[in-house]
Design a protein around this motif. Structure first.
Motif: not given
Length: 472
Positions: A1-14, A105-110, A130-135
């Motif tokens: 199974m593959i589990k994502n990291t949400t924007f709220a969970e994402l930390k700078v340095g991950d 981390k910019q304004a959610a979800p960027v 890379a600039l991405v939209d985080v789930p």
């Protein structure tokens, strides 16, 4: 199974990374998908050495997308932008690591990720951001198994040709080579050092074919014959006198040639029933597949099948398979008195156990699925050293074998060559429609088979210590 990291969970340095070896197949697939066929970045299909080929820069860049989409942030991630600077090149065979690190981390979800590709020795291949939209919502998905892709770049015949070349040319009686394919195949085999052709047939017709094809046949002996039967008889006589070691069929009917081979007086009988073996190079398989008999014995009885099986094993060994796995085919994998081929299969299997068939692992009856596919064999509860791993397939009759070989050729895009075995000399029984490549491989098969028939062992692989000893 593959589990994502949400924007709220994402930390700078991950961080996250994957490793990948650049392969020839990767570059073929990238060329198909991108349409980029630049010869600087696409392997040469005819070459056996592609390690110097440079991978397209964007092939390496695509690995970053895999890290972002699968690992961090993972499923649900979408690109906004990517900049990537090339630093060095990737070659076929290089192992690289693609990694990402969250740097902002910019304004959610960027979010912004530092992206980097490097070889395992630390050499940087590419770097950028890379600039991405985080789930923003949790997503857990099963790792996807993608549809199987079959690349038609399989070539297991070339190593056989190289091994046969190490033996030097074999004197070969070529019967009625009076069309482009048959004469061209014989000349090609001669140029490749596999045969020393003796051309037998209508002198005028052979010379006309040579002129039409721009072929120089002056180096080769030419024996005039009025028709196919006379040419076949002269070829058989050359073998009997020791002036030729093999026979190659040209532009004539098979019956005309084999009629002279199987004559009780003056033929090339050896005490074993002659049979034909197709050798198939199938793109989906990592080894050669031998199929017998699909060309000579129409409805063989048990005793004939013993000879067919033994000859197929002998050819497989001659081609380098130390202990061939032989599947005796039927429609089902259980013995059923209503299906005679299952009885023959069971008898052949038991005869092999008792040493009446030597050199291979023989099992049957096996249906085609559980002869070739391990999962199918397991599903049906078959315990066997052959099931799912067969190198050699013995078919119940000519019709089944002929259909199987042609289905592999025209549906599965397999390459085919063939040889008549069991006679006092190998016979290259190619179809009149076969191309030069098929005739060249058949000549290699004849060389390898005849060597084993004379010496009792397979031709050593060129360049090995065993090969040097054998040459000495």
């Amino acid at each position: 199974m593959i589990k994502n990291t949400t924007f709220a969970e994402l930390k700078v340095g991950d961080t996250a990374s994957i490793e990948r070896v650049c392969s020839v197949q990767d570059l073929y697939l990238f060329a198909h998908v991108s349409g980029n066929t630049n010869p600087a970045v696409v392997p040469d299909q005819a070459s056996t050495e592609n390690r110097a080929v440079t991978a397209p820069f964007m092939w390496a860049g695509s690995l970053i997308s895999a890290v972002l989409g699968n690992l961090l942030p993972g499923p649900g991630t979408l690109y906004r932008s990517q900049d990537l600077r090339a630093v060095s090149r990737v070659k076929v065979g290089d192992k690289v690591r693609a990694s990402v690190r969250c740097v902002e981390k910019q304004a959610a979800p960027v979010a912004v990720f530092e992206t980097r590709i490097e070889k395992l020795d630390g050499t940087v291949v590419a770097e950028g951001r890379a600039l991405v939209d985080v789930p923003t919502e949790r997503m857990t998905v099963a790792a996807r198994e993608l549809p199987t892709l079959i690349l038609d770049d399989c070539d297991q015949f070339t190593p056989l040709i190289q091994r046969a070349k190490s033996l030097g040319p074999m004197a070969t009686a070529v019967v009625c080579p009076d069309d482009h394919n048959s004469l061209g195949g014989a000349v090609l085999a001669a140029r490749e050092g596999l045969i020393e052709p003796i051309l037998i047939g209508s002198r005028a017709a052979i010379q006309k074919a040579a002129e039409a094809g721009g072929l120089d046949i002056t180096p080769y002996k030419l024996i005039d014959a009025a028709n196919g039967v006379e040419a076949s008889a002269k070829a058989v006589e050359l073998v009997r006198r020791g002036e030729a070691a093999s026979v190659m069929k040209g532009n004539l009917h098979t019956d005309e040639l084999l009629g002279q081979v199987v004559k009780k007086d003056g033929g090339l009988r050896s005490g074993r029933r002659i049979s034909h073996v197709f050798v198939m190079d199938v793109p989906t398989m990592d080894h050669l597949l031998f199929i017998s008999d699909a060309a000579i014995n129409i409805a063989p009885d048990l005793i004939t099948k013993v000879d067919i099986t033994q000859s197929a094993i002998d050819l497989a060994i001659a081609c380098g398979i130390e202990k061939p796995r032989v599947g005796i085919l039927s429609a089902v994998e259980t013995v059923n008195p209503s299906i005679p081929s299952t009885l023959d299969a069971a008898a052949l299997s038991k005869m092999a156990e008792r040493g009446q068939i030597k050199g291979g692992l023989v099992d049957g009856p096996l249906a085609m699925d559980n002869a070739m596919d391990v999962a199918a064999a397991r599903t049906k509860g078959i315990t066997s050293l052959v099931a799912g791993r067969a190198d050699v397939l013995i078919v119940p009759n000519l019709e089944a074998g002929n259909m199987l070989a042609k289905e592999l050729t025209f549906v599965a895009r397999a390459e085919a060559a063939g040889l008549v075995v069991g006679a006092a000399a190998p016979i290259m029984l190619t179809s009149r429609a076969d191309n030069d490549r098929a005739r060249l491989v058949s000549a290699a098969l004849a060389q390898l088979y005849e060597y084993r028939r004379r010496t009792g062992r397979a031709v050593p692989v060129p360049g090995t210590d065993t090969a040097k000893v054998a040459a000495e």
